[in-house]
Design an enzyme around this catalytic site. Sequence first.
Site, PDB file in Angstrom:
ATOM      1  N   GLN A   1      -4.483  -1.095   9.702  1.00 17.47           N
ATOM      2  CA  GLN A   1      -4.490  -2.461   9.158  1.00 17.47           C
ATOM      3  C   GLN A   1      -5.132  -3.425  10.164  1.00 17.47           C
ATOM      4  O   GLN A   1      -4.769  -3.453  11.336  1.00 17.47           O
ATOM      5  CB  GLN A   1      -3.048  -2.883   8.835  1.00 17.47           C
ATOM      6  CG  GLN A   1      -2.924  -4.232   8.176  1.00 17.47           C
ATOM      7  CD  GLN A   1      -3.506  -4.267   6.757  1.00 17.47           C
ATOM      8  OE1 GLN A   1      -3.339  -3.339   5.985  1.00 17.47           O
ATOM      9  NE2 GLN A   1      -4.200  -5.350   6.435  1.00 17.47           N
TER      10      GLN A   1
ATOM     11  N   ASP B   1     -10.886   3.091   3.989  1.00 10.93           N
ATOM     12  CA  ASP B   1     -11.288   1.681   3.946  1.00 10.93           C
ATOM     13  C   ASP B   1     -12.811   1.554   3.841  1.00 10.93           C
ATOM     14  O   ASP B   1     -13.327   0.478   3.527  1.00 10.93           O
ATOM     15  CB  ASP B   1     -10.828   0.955   5.216  1.00 10.93           C
ATOM     16  CG  ASP B   1      -9.559   0.140   5.000  1.00 10.93           C
ATOM     17  OD1 ASP B   1      -9.262  -0.179   3.831  1.00 10.93           O
ATOM     18  OD2 ASP B   1      -8.894  -0.187   5.994  1.00 10.93           O
TER      19      ASP B   1
ATOM     20  N   LYS C   1       0.837  -1.200   0.000  1.00  4.26           N
ATOM     21  CA  LYS C   1       0.000   0.000   0.000  1.00  4.26           C
ATOM     22  C   LYS C   1       0.876   1.256   0.000  1.00  4.26           C
ATOM     23  O   LYS C   1       0.610   2.214  -0.736  1.00  4.26           O
ATOM     24  CB  LYS C   1      -0.942  -0.011   1.218  1.00  4.26           C
ATOM     25  CG  LYS C   1      -2.057  -1.043   1.079  1.00  4.26           C
ATOM     26  CD  LYS C   1      -2.818  -1.303   2.369  1.00  4.26           C
ATOM     27  CE  LYS C   1      -3.823  -2.428   2.143  1.00  4.26           C
ATOM     28  NZ  LYS C   1      -4.538  -2.840   3.372  1.00  4.26           N
TER      29      LYS C   1
END
Length: 295
Positions: free
Chosen positions: A98, A121, A54
């Site tokens: 994460q 997200d 990422k």
Amino acid sequence: MPARRIDGKAAAAALRGQVAALVGDFTQREGRAPGLATVLVGEDPASAVYIRSKNRATAEAGMESFHHQLPDTISEAELLDLVGQLNADARVDGILVQLPLPAHINATRVIETIEPSKDVDGFHPMNAGRLATGLPSLVPCTPLGCLHLLKDEFDSISGANAVVIGRSNIVGKPMAQLLIAESATVTVAHSRTRDLPEVVRGADIVVAAVGRAEIVRGDWIKPGAVVIDVGINRIPSDDGKGRLVGDVAFDEAVEVAAAITPVPGGVGPMTIAMLMRNTLVAAHRRAGLADPEGL
Ligand code: NAP
């Protein structure tokens, strides 16, 4: 005739190229690049690989990345404090914590602490609710990537029978919402679904997000259906290293479907491309600009 293989790598590369060009425009206009903050708690090797990819993609897109690596001994209060600082940081347009988090940290509380306009997200209940009610939102990257691939396969998804297998908050549910918004007729299947093969046989579109290696067999697939395989499962291999397979028995389904995503190289690359897209969109909205077109 075997199904067309949907090339997620190529679609993702094209999208990332588009994003990078628009990042250039944004940076020139605003005098700063869009910024993505990533937070990794602990040393889980798979999570570390995801975060590295990422951050690499962020740099390649010309965006700024702010990475925070934290020990798994960190308290929930300390993590919430960091999220609060990132919420307040004007250079940060997107925040990604994460998952999974260590057991002593309440992941729901962390997600709910992220400022919804920076929730790239798309997991915050505010964004989930806005998606469900048809309002502009930040949409989870994996289902958004699946929809992008599906739109390339159909002139219109309207009226198609879609079966989504899996009802998680990160894939199955938002996928179903996106398909409803495209006017598909959507069935969401899960572990309690009766006669799953028969349910899948009615589908023009199958999205499998289960996490069970090759559970979807070729004789479940309606001839001519489009199959999107979200699953990533490691199974034993002769060389002892293991190999990745999806939730769909690819070799069987490829003989029946019109088009199918491989694993790897299908949905996976789209997820990171959509994270870049979401960060750019978040930056535009935070700067009071209209959403970039064509993404
Ligand atoms: P999850 O939270 O574990 O959800 C799995 C879903 O599958 C649940 O709704 C579960 O039903 C359902 N299910 C389990 N066994 C089933 C069965 N035998 N028959 C029918 N449904 C069944 O998983 P997830 O986070 O959504 O991820 C799903 C898969 O996608 C995993 O392999 C994951 O690694 C992969 N993934 C890939 C990407 C990517 O970038 N390509 C991103 C995210 C996830 P219940 O709700 O009834 O338990």
